[in-house]
Design an enzyme around this catalytic site. Structure first.
Site, PDB file in Angstrom:
ATOM      1  N   CYS A 146       0.839  -1.200   0.000  1.00  0.00           N
ATOM      2  CA  CYS A 146       0.000   0.000   0.000  1.00  0.00           C
ATOM      3  C   CYS A 146       0.875   1.252   0.000  1.00  0.00           C
ATOM      4  O   CYS A 146       1.477   1.583  -1.008  1.00  0.00           O
ATOM      5  CB  CYS A 146      -0.970  -0.045   1.183  1.00  0.00           C
ATOM      6  SG  CYS A 146      -2.350   1.127   1.026  1.00  0.00           S
ATOM      7  N   GLU A 206      -1.935  -9.277   3.104  1.00  0.00           N
ATOM      8  CA  GLU A 206      -2.067  -9.913   4.427  1.00  0.00           C
ATOM      9  C   GLU A 206      -3.506 -10.243   4.793  1.00  0.00           C
ATOM     10  O   GLU A 206      -3.766 -11.144   5.605  1.00  0.00           O
ATOM     11  CB  GLU A 206      -1.453  -9.022   5.512  1.00  0.00           C
ATOM     12  CG  GLU A 206      -2.171  -7.727   5.804  1.00  0.00           C
ATOM     13  CD  GLU A 206      -1.735  -6.543   4.947  1.00  0.00           C
ATOM     14  OE1 GLU A 206      -1.929  -5.393   5.371  1.00  0.00           O
ATOM     15  OE2 GLU A 206      -1.207  -6.784   3.837  1.00  0.00           O
ATOM     16  N   HIS A 215      -3.519  -5.075  -0.074  1.00  0.00           N
ATOM     17  CA  HIS A 215      -3.063  -5.593   1.217  1.00  0.00           C
ATOM     18  C   HIS A 215      -3.106  -7.119   1.182  1.00  0.00           C
ATOM     19  O   HIS A 215      -4.125  -7.728   1.525  1.00  0.00           O
ATOM     20  CB  HIS A 215      -3.958  -5.078   2.349  1.00  0.00           C
ATOM     21  CG  HIS A 215      -3.704  -3.664   2.736  1.00  0.00           C
ATOM     22  ND1 HIS A 215      -2.814  -3.305   3.727  1.00  0.00           N
ATOM     23  CD2 HIS A 215      -4.221  -2.507   2.255  1.00  0.00           C
ATOM     24  CE1 HIS A 215      -2.799  -1.997   3.850  1.00  0.00           C
ATOM     25  NE2 HIS A 215      -3.645  -1.481   2.964  1.00  0.00           N
TER      26      HIS A 215
END
Length: 542
Positions: A379, A516, A514
């Site tokens: 990001c 994750e 993102h």
């Protein structure tokens, strides 16, 4: 109809209700049950999107673009499933809905009260979250006795008698303190917490006993009698070396037996063989690497909860412990990047908001690029890699993001005026747009470039789907300049830049999304896995 398991907490907060709920959900899922999850937050905020990470921890983003509590992330990681915005709601949302309906005349002139209107709205939302699931595990945030939690307690009490509810089971997570001076455990705090639940009209059927020391059998028997639960429903929850060991700990105590008996689920035999193998690799890995994690919310590391867990997931699949060297980007501004990064095997620059520590992150990116150290920017970490490259390779010395310098003559990162949101609707955003809910949120497609690290990470997939949470975008005006100078666009989404790489660098990747948010213990995210693998190969060349 759906069966409901309600998880409440007593004595004090931060005992692990979320991990308890996720562990029960994981065991039921591995036993072949269709399980949904719900986190209820009693705070008045509409969602955690505008709350400080230092106060609330991470904001987790669901597939459909909801900004939710970080416990929803735990649910996804443990159950290896994607949940939607219906899996989290707050007091703010409940009251907003009721007031909006009242203003529209939806209550036909009734006097609007907590009972039945607020409580009724809560029950309706719980049922909606349970639709399509055999079992819904509901975690109620806060602690028994909190004034803001009372309407929710009343709602789950009422659901015991609801004809549309097939069955309910109440789990209470509580603290068993160990008084070292006396050399004994104390049950009184738990007894009082259970008494408070009973006063409300809820009788817990299982006690999850959080303790630092193992509970003697005589103590567990005493606790069962005083709390009016069966002896096999006292489940120890001791401190563990990893949260992923908790489902196995619960399984060894046969936690599903009383749940299955009460809810009529039959004999449950979860298949946890792969899970057990991965936990062993987390606890006792064969290899080790060190990643320099450059961030700005280091006072509360739960701000990066999903990212930390994603590194653990990838490490487990590579039989590698990922040691994180936490580096405050503001300290890099004071002392330089090499002091902090020279002993790291790779560099990770995470997302964030605001201009504090930005120059330190840019210095870290330059260090990774010039020293040919594996780099992953997520990001803001991707956006700043463009800024760093523009300044130090293209020679645009004042290059910046307009988030940090609206007057820059080289806005590498800018605010797009309009875009198509996750639901397919056109959105307009400006500097004056409200902070909450105006970002690019949720899952979007990304087209990968042939021959790139990104496509290789996803095993040759041309189209991938990842989640976003950001307001600013990479400026495509500078695409040709960047690519002529050696930074290539390797991921795009409807004309928006999603990923950049430097082919002349051993492993340099910046992603706007993102990764994750979609990483789970059993299925690690491909971007994170490739990064950890590149880090491993840096320290263990073939």
């Amino acid at each position: 109809m759906t069966k409901y398991i309600f998880v409440t907490g007593g004595v004090l907060s931060s005992l692990g209700k979320g991990i308890t709920a996720a562990s029960i959900g994981a065991l039921l899922t591995h036993a072949g049950k269709n399980v949904g999850m719900l986190k209820i937050d009693p705070y008045i905020n509409v969602d955690p999107g505008t709350m400080s990470p230092l106060e609330h921890g991470e904001v987790f983003v669901t597939k459909d673009g909801a900004e939710t509590d970080l416990d929803v992330g735990n649910y996804e990681r443990f159950l290896d499933a994607s949940f939607l915005r219906t899996s989290n709601f707050t007091t703010g949302q409940v009251y907003s809905s009721v007031i909006e309906r009242e203003r529209a005349g939806g209550y036909l002139g009734q006097t609007i009260q907590v009972v039945p209107h607020i409580v009724g709205e809560i029950v309706d939302r719980i049922k909606k979250a349970g639709e399509g699931h055999e079992i819904l595990v509901v975690e109620l945030g806060g602690t028994v006795g909190d004034i803001e939690g009372l309407p929710f307690m009343e709602a789950i009490r009422m659901m015991k008698h609801d004809d549309e509810v097939e069955g309910t089971f109440f789990v209470h997570v509580t603290l068993i303190p160990f008084i070292k001076a006396a050399g004994e455990h104390k049950s009184k705090p738990t007894q009082h917490s259970v008494q408070e639940l009973r006063r409300i009209g809820i009788t817990p059927q299982m006690i999850i006993a959080r303790s630092e020391e193992q509970l003697p059998k005589t103590f567990k028997k005493k606790l069962a009698l005083s709390c009016d639960v069966s002896a096999d429903s006292i489940i120890e929850a001791l401190d563990a070396s990893t949260i992923y060991a908790i489902p196995l700990t619960f399984l060894h105590q046969n936690i599903l037996a009383p749940i299955a008996k009460e809810l009529g689920l039959g004999e449950l035999k979860p298949d946890m063989e792969q899970w057990d193998s991965l936990v062993k690799k987390i606890v006792s890995p064969k290899y080790r690497v060190t990643i320099g994690f450059v961030g700005k919310y280091l006072e509360l590391k739960e701000s990066y909860k999903s990212l930390i867990e994603s590194l653990i997931h990838s490490g487990a699949h590579l039989d590698t412990r990922v040691n994180i060297n936490w580096i405050d980007s503001e300290k890099i501004e004071e002392q330089g990047a090499e002091v902090f990064l020279r002993d790291c095997d790779s560099v990770l620059v995470a997302g964030g908001f605001g201009n504090r520590g930005i120059e330190g992150k840019i210095q870290a990116i330059r260090y990774a690029r010039e020293n040919r150290v594996p780099y992953l920017g997520i990001c803001l970490g991707m956006q700043l890699s463009l800024v760093e490259y523009a300044r130090n390779v293209l020679g645009f010395t004042d290059a910046n993001s307009i988030e940090f310098n609206p007057q820059t003559t080289h806005p590498m990162i800018y605010l797009i005026d309009n875009f198509i949101d996750q639901s397919g609707q056109k959105q307009l955003r400006t500097h004056r747009s409200p902070m909450g809910g105006t970002m690019r949120l949720g899952e979007y497609p990304c087209e990968t470039k042939e021959g790139s690290h990104l496509r290789a990470a996803y095993h040759g997939e041309k189209l991938i789907f990842e989640r976003h949470r950001h307001r600013y975008e990479a400026n495509p005006t500078y695409r040709d300049d960047l690519e002529r100078a050696g930074m290539i666009i390797t991921g795009e989404s409807d004309g928006l830049i999603e990923a950049v790489e430097i082919p002349s660098h051993p492993w340099f990747l910046g992603v706007q999304f993102h990764p994750e948010f979609t990483s789970r213990l059993q299925t690690p995210n491909a971007t994170i896995l490739a990064f950890v693998k590149a880090t491993f190969e840096q320290t263990n060349p073939a």
